[in-house]
Design an enzyme around this catalytic site. Structure first.
Site, PDB file in Angstrom:
ATOM      1  N   PHE A 117       0.804  -1.221   0.000  1.00 42.48           N
ATOM      2  CA  PHE A 117       0.000   0.000   0.000  1.00 42.48           C
ATOM      3  C   PHE A 117       0.838   1.274   0.000  1.00 42.48           C
ATOM      4  CE2 PHE A 117      -3.051  -3.162   1.389  1.00 42.48           C
ATOM      5  CZ  PHE A 117      -4.177  -2.809   0.645  1.00 42.48           C
ATOM      6  N   GLU A 118       2.093   1.183   0.405  1.00 40.38           N
ATOM      7  CA  GLU A 118       2.937   2.377   0.393  1.00 40.38           C
ATOM      8  C   GLU A 118       3.456   2.689  -1.006  1.00 40.38           C
ATOM      9  OE1 GLU A 118       3.525   4.564   2.909  1.00 40.38           O
ATOM     10  OE2 GLU A 118       2.028   3.379   3.978  1.00 40.38           O
ATOM     11  N   GLY A 119       3.658   1.666  -1.828  1.00 43.06           N
ATOM     12  CA  GLY A 119       4.215   1.881  -3.153  1.00 43.06           C
ATOM     13  C   GLY A 119       5.730   2.013  -3.107  1.00 43.06           C
TER      14      GLY A 119
END
Length: 265
Positions: A117-119
């Site tokens: 989800f952070e990338g």
């Protein structure tokens, strides 16, 4: 994100570096929190060295406190270390820290969830707040990110190692804000670490979720009921947060015999 926050693995940070005070008239206290006595005050631009760090009172979502060479604690929020994670060893209880017990290290499933989800970016870029950043949102101490200890372009494997270190603040927060009534396995703990890493320690600490757990309610009930409520940004439901909360709940419901909390010292 300020709270991008070290798996509870061994640390060997240098304490020789000087870090700049960013706030005006910042108090340095006898312990890691605003309830402790003020020992001295630093002016904006003053450089301090850090001997160790400890969790304490949250200041704008940052609950880390830095023990300086003046033998007092200043809120890390007001110190320009280049990261919201640890840059020095954990303070022991004898150093004024709240505990010598280490927070449990998150498992691989938790690191992978947060990474998803952070990338990931393999090169240095400037984030929305003007900080040099690399990997999974790791904030660097200089514009070239030369202190990360890994070659650039950064590999995803090394990026996850940096992320695991940055997660340490969230791990410390969850460990510190839950009492002995709270029994969590590593997957339930990981779900909360991901949530605190995303939302900030201050928001987590004041939440109904933590209050319910500390009142003795089962995490099997509390987590699937409370985590899905944290999906709003500027008053609107954000699809990315909906997906993240679903993933955190799913992780918390995966069976494991690995225990996380409470910590036994």
């Amino acid at each position: 994100m300020k709270l991008s926050l070290l798996a509870a693995t061994a640390l060997a940070y240098s304490t020789a570096s000087a870090y700049t005070i960013t706030g005006d008239s910042v108090n340095c206290r006898s312990g890691p929190g605003t309830s402790y006595a003020v020992k001295k005050t630093y002016a904006k631009g003053h450089d301090v060295s850090i001997s160790c760090q400890a969790p304490g009172t949250s200041v704008d979502g940052d609950s880390l406190w830095d023990k300086t060479s003046d033998n007092c604690f200043v809120a890390d929020y007001y110190v320009k270390t280049g990261t919201s994670g640890y840059v020095a060893a954990h303070c022991s209880s004898g150093s004024g820290g709240s505990s010598s017990c280490a927070a449990p290290a998150s498992n691989t499933a938790t690191v992978n969830l947060i990474a998803e989800f952070e990338g990931f970016v393999d090169h240095v870029y400037t984030d929305a707040t003007g900080h040099p950043t690399i990997g999974y949102g790791h904030l660097c101490s200089n514009s070239a990110c030369s202190g990360i200890g890994y070659p650039i372009p950064l590999s995803q494997a090394n990026g996850k190692k940096l992320l695991a270190k940055d997660m340490g603040v969230a791990e410390k927060c969850i460990t510190a804000m839950t009492n002995d009534k709270v029994t969590l396995n590593l997957n339930q703990y990981g779900a909360l670490v991901s949530w605190a890493f995303n939302e900030g320690c201050g928001a987590a600490k004041s939440s109904t979720l933590i209050k319910r757990l500390n009142n003795g309610e089962s995490p099997k009930t509390v987590l699937p009921q409370e985590l899905p409520k944290w999906v709003y940004g500027n008053g609107e439901v954000l699809p990315g947060l909906v997906r993240r909360r679903k993933a955190e709940v799913a992780l918390s419901e995966e069976a494991t015999t690995a225990k996380a909390l409470p910590v036994k010292c």
